[in-house]
Design a protein around this motif. Sequence first.
Motif, PDB file in Angstrom:
ATOM      1  N   GLU A  25       0.904  -1.218   0.030  1.00 16.56           N
ATOM      2  CA  GLU A  25      -0.011  -0.092  -0.041  1.00 16.56           C
ATOM      3  C   GLU A  25       0.995   1.071   0.046  1.00 16.56           C
ATOM      4  O   GLU A  25       0.317   2.170  -0.199  1.00 16.56           O
ATOM      5  CB  GLU A  25      -1.064  -0.053   1.218  1.00 16.56           C
ATOM      6  N   ASP A  26       2.142   0.932   0.237  1.00 15.07           N
ATOM      7  CA  ASP A  26       2.962   2.095   0.491  1.00 15.07           C
ATOM      8  C   ASP A  26       4.291   2.319  -0.442  1.00 15.07           C
ATOM      9  O   ASP A  26       5.433   1.655  -0.341  1.00 15.07           O
ATOM     10  CB  ASP A  26       3.690   2.405   1.877  1.00 15.07           C
ATOM     11  N   VAL A  27       3.720   2.390  -1.886  1.00 13.51           N
ATOM     12  CA  VAL A  27       4.705   2.257  -3.031  1.00 13.51           C
ATOM     13  C   VAL A  27       6.136   3.126  -2.619  1.00 13.51           C
ATOM     14  O   VAL A  27       6.885   2.600  -3.084  1.00 13.51           O
ATOM     15  CB  VAL A  27       4.007   2.511  -4.244  1.00 13.51           C
ATOM     16  N   ALA A  65       5.775   1.933  -8.691  1.00 15.29           N
ATOM     17  CA  ALA A  65       6.911   2.342  -8.947  1.00 15.29           C
ATOM     18  C   ALA A  65       7.717   1.159  -9.331  1.00 15.29           C
ATOM     19  O   ALA A  65       8.110   0.068  -8.756  1.00 15.29           O
ATOM     20  CB  ALA A  65       7.480   3.176  -7.778  1.00 15.29           C
ATOM     21  N   THR A  66       8.751   1.241 -10.375  1.00 13.37           N
ATOM     22  CA  THR A  66       9.529   0.451 -11.037  1.00 13.37           C
ATOM     23  C   THR A  66      11.217   1.038 -10.866  1.00 13.37           C
ATOM     24  O   THR A  66      11.348   1.983 -11.353  1.00 13.37           O
ATOM     25  CB  THR A  66       9.482  -0.065 -12.249  1.00 13.37           C
ATOM     26  N   TYR A  67      12.009   0.367 -10.241  1.00  9.92           N
ATOM     27  CA  TYR A  67      13.544   0.680 -10.120  1.00  9.92           C
ATOM     28  C   TYR A  67      14.072  -0.350 -10.754  1.00  9.92           C
ATOM     29  O   TYR A  67      13.763  -1.557 -10.766  1.00  9.92           O
ATOM     30  CB  TYR A  67      13.700   0.510  -8.655  1.00  9.92           C
ATOM     31  N   GLY A  68      15.343  -0.011 -11.403  1.00  9.18           N
ATOM     32  CA  GLY A  68      16.120  -0.832 -12.236  1.00  9.18           C
ATOM     33  C   GLY A  68      17.391  -0.157 -12.732  1.00  9.18           C
ATOM     34  O   GLY A  68      17.885   0.849 -12.085  1.00  9.18           O
ATOM     35  N   SER A  69      17.923  -0.795 -13.634  1.00 10.80           N
ATOM     36  CA  SER A  69      19.037  -0.466 -14.375  1.00 10.80           C
ATOM     37  C   SER A  69      19.080  -0.547 -15.471  1.00 10.80           C
ATOM     38  O   SER A  69      18.437  -1.353 -16.240  1.00 10.80           O
ATOM     39  CB  SER A  69      20.202  -1.208 -13.570  1.00 10.80           C
ATOM     40  N   LYS A  70      19.852   0.203 -16.573  1.00 13.58           N
ATOM     41  CA  LYS A  70      19.592   0.087 -17.879  1.00 13.58           C
ATOM     42  C   LYS A  70      20.884  -0.741 -18.454  1.00 13.58           C
ATOM     43  O   LYS A  70      21.100  -1.382 -19.530  1.00 13.58           O
ATOM     44  CB  LYS A  70      20.096   1.452 -18.619  1.00 13.58           C
ATOM     45  N   GLU A  71      21.527  -1.247 -17.171  1.00 12.93           N
ATOM     46  CA  GLU A  71      22.484  -2.395 -17.538  1.00 12.93           C
ATOM     47  C   GLU A  71      22.176  -3.731 -18.096  1.00 12.93           C
ATOM     48  O   GLU A  71      20.945  -4.184 -17.716  1.00 12.93           O
ATOM     49  CB  GLU A  71      23.525  -2.545 -16.156  1.00 12.93           C
ATOM     50  N   PRO A  87      11.539  -2.604   3.166  1.00 10.13           N
ATOM     51  CA  PRO A  87      10.562  -2.151   3.951  1.00 10.13           C
ATOM     52  C   PRO A  87       9.280  -2.901   3.932  1.00 10.13           C
ATOM     53  O   PRO A  87       8.500  -2.528   4.706  1.00 10.13           O
ATOM     54  CB  PRO A  87      10.383  -0.701   3.285  1.00 10.13           C
ATOM     55  N   PHE A  88       9.140  -3.725   3.042  1.00  9.94           N
ATOM     56  CA  PHE A  88       8.053  -4.580   2.893  1.00  9.94           C
ATOM     57  C   PHE A  88       7.929  -6.054   3.616  1.00  9.94           C
ATOM     58  O   PHE A  88       7.005  -6.652   3.490  1.00  9.94           O
ATOM     59  CB  PHE A  88       7.329  -4.817   1.425  1.00  9.94           C
ATOM     60  N   GLY A  89       8.977  -6.023   4.422  1.00  8.84           N
ATOM     61  CA  GLY A  89       9.183  -7.077   5.048  1.00  8.84           C
ATOM     62  C   GLY A  89       9.762  -8.523   4.194  1.00  8.84           C
ATOM     63  O   GLY A  89       9.797  -9.624   4.540  1.00  8.84           O
ATOM     64  N   LYS A  90      10.055  -8.250   2.780  1.00  6.29           N
ATOM     65  CA  LYS A  90      10.551  -9.320   2.208  1.00  6.29           C
ATOM     66  C   LYS A  90      12.105  -9.448   2.604  1.00  6.29           C
ATOM     67  O   LYS A  90      12.946  -8.495   2.677  1.00  6.29           O
ATOM     68  CB  LYS A  90      10.633  -8.881   0.494  1.00  6.29           C
TER      69      LYS A  90
END
Length: 116
Positions: free
Chosen positions: A13-15, A38-44, A105-108
């Motif tokens: 719930e907290d992107v 929200a998507t985080y990543g790398s161009k690598e 932060p999501f417990g993963k």
Amino acid sequence: MRVKRIVANIDTEDVAAAKKFYQDVLGLDMLMDHGWIATYGSKERMSIQISFASEGGGGTPVPDLSIEVDEIEAVLEEMRRAGFSIEYGPVDEPWGVRRFFVRDPFGKLVNILSHV
């Protein structure tokens, strides 16, 4: 037909909570932000992998994600500085990786590793 990419999706719930862990500490770029995703990543260029496990190795629980980094000691220090508690390691494993486990932060449970 070939697989071009595999994307991990984490339900939350907290992107915005992802920023501190995935962008600020791990240094991933914000690739997309629509508010609800929200998507985080790398161009690598990276290899495509998906693992299935009955344990995490060495009797540890199976981590939700594994992230390979180039400077594990620097990432470990940044995780601690950012207030994330380390749940396992750091340890040099007999299969040739140095790693530690940390919760996002999501417990993963996230396995941060480098090949030695």
